[in-house]
Design an enzyme around this catalytic site. Structure first.
Site, PDB file in Angstrom:
ATOM      1  N   CYS A   1       0.695  -1.119  -0.023  1.00 45.17           N
ATOM      2  CA  CYS A   1      -0.085  -0.108   0.125  1.00 45.17           C
ATOM      3  C   CYS A   1       1.054   1.316   0.044  1.00 45.17           C
ATOM      4  O   CYS A   1       1.722   1.160   0.403  1.00 45.17           O
ATOM      5  CB  CYS A   1      -0.813   0.085   1.496  1.00 45.17           C
ATOM      6  SG  CYS A   1      -1.912   1.441   1.545  1.00 45.17           S
TER       7      CYS A   1
ATOM      8  N   SER B   1       0.595   3.839   1.753  1.00 44.13           N
ATOM      9  CA  SER B   1       1.061   4.111   3.371  1.00 44.13           C
ATOM     10  C   SER B   1       2.375   3.415   3.686  1.00 44.13           C
ATOM     11  O   SER B   1       3.307   4.176   4.534  1.00 44.13           O
ATOM     12  CB  SER B   1      -0.207   3.627   4.107  1.00 44.13           C
ATOM     13  OG  SER B   1      -1.234   4.417   3.709  1.00 44.13           O
TER      14      SER B   1
ATOM     15  N   HIS C   1       5.011   5.618   2.333  1.00 44.02           N
ATOM     16  CA  HIS C   1       5.167   6.746   2.956  1.00 44.02           C
ATOM     17  C   HIS C   1       6.077   6.731   4.115  1.00 44.02           C
ATOM     18  O   HIS C   1       7.021   7.665   4.366  1.00 44.02           O
ATOM     19  CB  HIS C   1       3.927   7.149   3.553  1.00 44.02           C
ATOM     20  CG  HIS C   1       2.686   7.780   2.785  1.00 44.02           C
ATOM     21  ND1 HIS C   1       2.996   8.417   1.445  1.00 44.02           N
ATOM     22  CD2 HIS C   1       1.364   7.755   2.821  1.00 44.02           C
ATOM     23  CE1 HIS C   1       1.975   8.780   0.969  1.00 44.02           C
ATOM     24  NE2 HIS C   1       0.872   8.312   1.803  1.00 44.02           N
TER      25      HIS C   1
ATOM     26  N   HIS D   1       0.791  -4.096   5.756  1.00 49.41           N
ATOM     27  CA  HIS D   1      -0.404  -3.922   6.720  1.00 49.41           C
ATOM     28  C   HIS D   1      -1.649  -4.439   5.855  1.00 49.41           C
ATOM     29  O   HIS D   1      -2.831  -3.940   6.191  1.00 49.41           O
ATOM     30  CB  HIS D   1      -0.612  -2.514   7.081  1.00 49.41           C
ATOM     31  CG  HIS D   1      -0.749  -1.411   6.293  1.00 49.41           C
ATOM     32  ND1 HIS D   1       0.127  -0.956   5.508  1.00 49.41           N
ATOM     33  CD2 HIS D   1      -1.950  -0.957   5.650  1.00 49.41           C
ATOM     34  CE1 HIS D   1       0.040  -0.001   4.604  1.00 49.41           C
ATOM     35  NE2 HIS D   1      -1.555  -0.203   4.614  1.00 49.41           N
TER      36      HIS D   1
ATOM     37  N   CYS E   1      -6.593  -3.410   4.066  1.00 43.26           N
ATOM     38  CA  CYS E   1      -6.488  -1.784   4.068  1.00 43.26           C
ATOM     39  C   CYS E   1      -7.147  -1.244   2.611  1.00 43.26           C
ATOM     40  O   CYS E   1      -8.267  -0.797   2.853  1.00 43.26           O
ATOM     41  CB  CYS E   1      -5.063  -1.548   4.085  1.00 43.26           C
ATOM     42  SG  CYS E   1      -4.872   0.157   4.099  1.00 43.26           S
TER      43      CYS E   1
END
Ligand code: PAD
Ligand code: ZN
Ligand code: ZN
Length: 376
Positions: free
Chosen positions: A47, A49, A52, A69, A176
């Site tokens: 993902c 994220s 990031h 995740h 997610c």
């Protein structure tokens, strides 16, 4: 299982610090303590994220850390006082736990939990310690899930048992990206039949917003991205038209206002860019529009807008994990997928063996992939 109660040695992708490739290492995974569950991860998505963290755009991340995740797996063993989950069960680790007792959990309007990992980012599970060790160093676990590892340990309030026949290499996205986008349309925006929607950002999460808007019966779903290569997939997911802000010499909110008789009913920012958040807000109808922020902006970023935009009747909301109460709703979403209520297979553009994880991140950063699913 023979491994129950023992330390498991396995492979994991360790992130030693920002802006470095992930390194596949031998790690030790401690047995689950009270109210904890150890899971053999079978598949995990990549993902934005996670990226990031890799690119250093989130503050307060503790390194070294195991990211990941969006995973699914099979319970290897459970600690004491765990109820409702047993070895052999198929499960999805949860990025927002559901303790069932706190002020958020008892409020039907909230899907947060005081035991949440979001915004805390200390990489520890509830007992305030870690379960991974590498070269004698304790390794943190991103969002309490740490799925870029053959085995992980999660809290029992942060794991959902799912259907025995669920295909783990696909329903992992329910952990997610899919649920986040889909739920932000259905639960947070509560998109109405016949309404007009604009979705900014057509990654795995944005496409899932489109799928949600379609299921809700939106009559127009306008997909917005600066990468034209994302448009075919957006149409497949249910977009009715696609526009690229780079094709216009005026702000995209003006273009959308012209297209939609003064603004859309619902707009979604699914990128994490505060400038686009402002455009999304301005794109919604002045008297009754709703804007949902889904993208995660860099820690230091600030959004600024004329309060008159809100005063005149717009609503601005945010959505984490699509508003789903994680433990309650995830098993049902898995069944909905199996009953073909939606098709999240559209999001999976690449499958790679776990060892090729860095290639998976490259595909995401180049804009080539929507979701890469790694199999462990
Ligand atoms: P992604 O990188 O696959 O997709 C982002 C898309 O945005 C890409 O298609 C880009 O081309 C496009 N894009 C970039 N800049 C612009 C721009 N200025 N204008 C228009 N389009 C642009 O990411 P993703 O779909 O995996 O995740 C999207 C965001 O959602 C990201 O910030 C991620 O951290 C966040 C997220 N939030 C939650 C949550 O619970 N709120 C959960 C999961 C992900
Ligand atoms: Zn995510
Ligand atoms: Zn709670």
């Amino acid at each position: 299982m023979a491994t129950a109660g023992k330390i498991i040695k396995c492979k994991a992708a360790v992130c030693w610090g920002p802006n470095k490739p992930l390194s596949i290492e031998d790690v030790e995974v401690a047995p689950p303590k009270e109210h904890e569950v150890r899971i053999k991860i079978v598949a995990t998505g990549i993902c934005r994220s996670d990226e990031h963290v890799l690119s250093g755009s989130l503050n307060d991340i503790k390194f070294p850390i195991i990211l990941g995740h969006e995973g699914a797996g099979i319970v290897e063993s459970v600690g004491s006082r765990v109820t409702g989950i047993k070895p052999g069960d198929k499960v999805i680790p949860l990025i927002i736990p559901q303790c069932g007792k706190c002020r958020c959990c008892v409020n039907p309007e909230s899907n947060f939990c005081y035991k949440n990992f979001f915004g805390k980012f200390d990489g520890k599970i509830v007992e305030n310690t870690t379960r991974f060790t590498c070269k004698g160093i304790g390794i943190h676990s991103f969002l309490g899930t740490g799925t870029f590892s053959e085995y992980t340990v999660v809290d029992d309030i942060a794991v959902a048992k799912i259907h025995d026949d669920a295909p783990l290499d696909r329903v992992c996205l329910i952990g997610c990206g899919f649920s986040t986008g889909y739920g932000s349309a259905l639960n947070t925006a509560k998109v109405k039949h016949g309404s007009t929607c604009a979705v900014f950002g057509l990654g795995g999460v944005g496409l899932s917003v489109i799928i949600g808007c379609k299921v809700a019966g939106a009559s127009r779903i306008i997909a917005v991205d600066i990468n034209n290569n994302k448009f075919a997939k957006a149409m497949e997911c249910g977009a009715t038209e696609c526009i690229n802000p780079k094709d216009y010499d005026r702000p995209i909110q003006e273009v959308l206002a012209e297209m939609t008789d003064d603004g859309v009913d619902y707009s979604f920012e699914v990128i994490g860019n505060t400038g686009v958040m402002e455009s999304a807000l301005s794109s919604s109808h002045f008297g009754c529009g709703t804007t949902i922020i889904v993208g995660v902006a860099p820690s230091s970023a600030k959004m600024s807008f004329d309060p008159l935009l809100i005063l005149t009747g717009r609503t601005l909301k945010g959505s984490t994990f699509g508003g789903w109460k994680s433990k309650d709703h995830i098993p049902q979403l898995v069944c909905d997928y199996m009953n073909k209520k939606f098709n999240l297979d559209l999001l999976i553009t690449h499958k790679l063996p776990f060892e090729k994880i860095n290639e998976g991140f490259k595909l995401l950063c180049n804009g080539e992939s929507i979701r890469t699913v790694l199999t462990l």
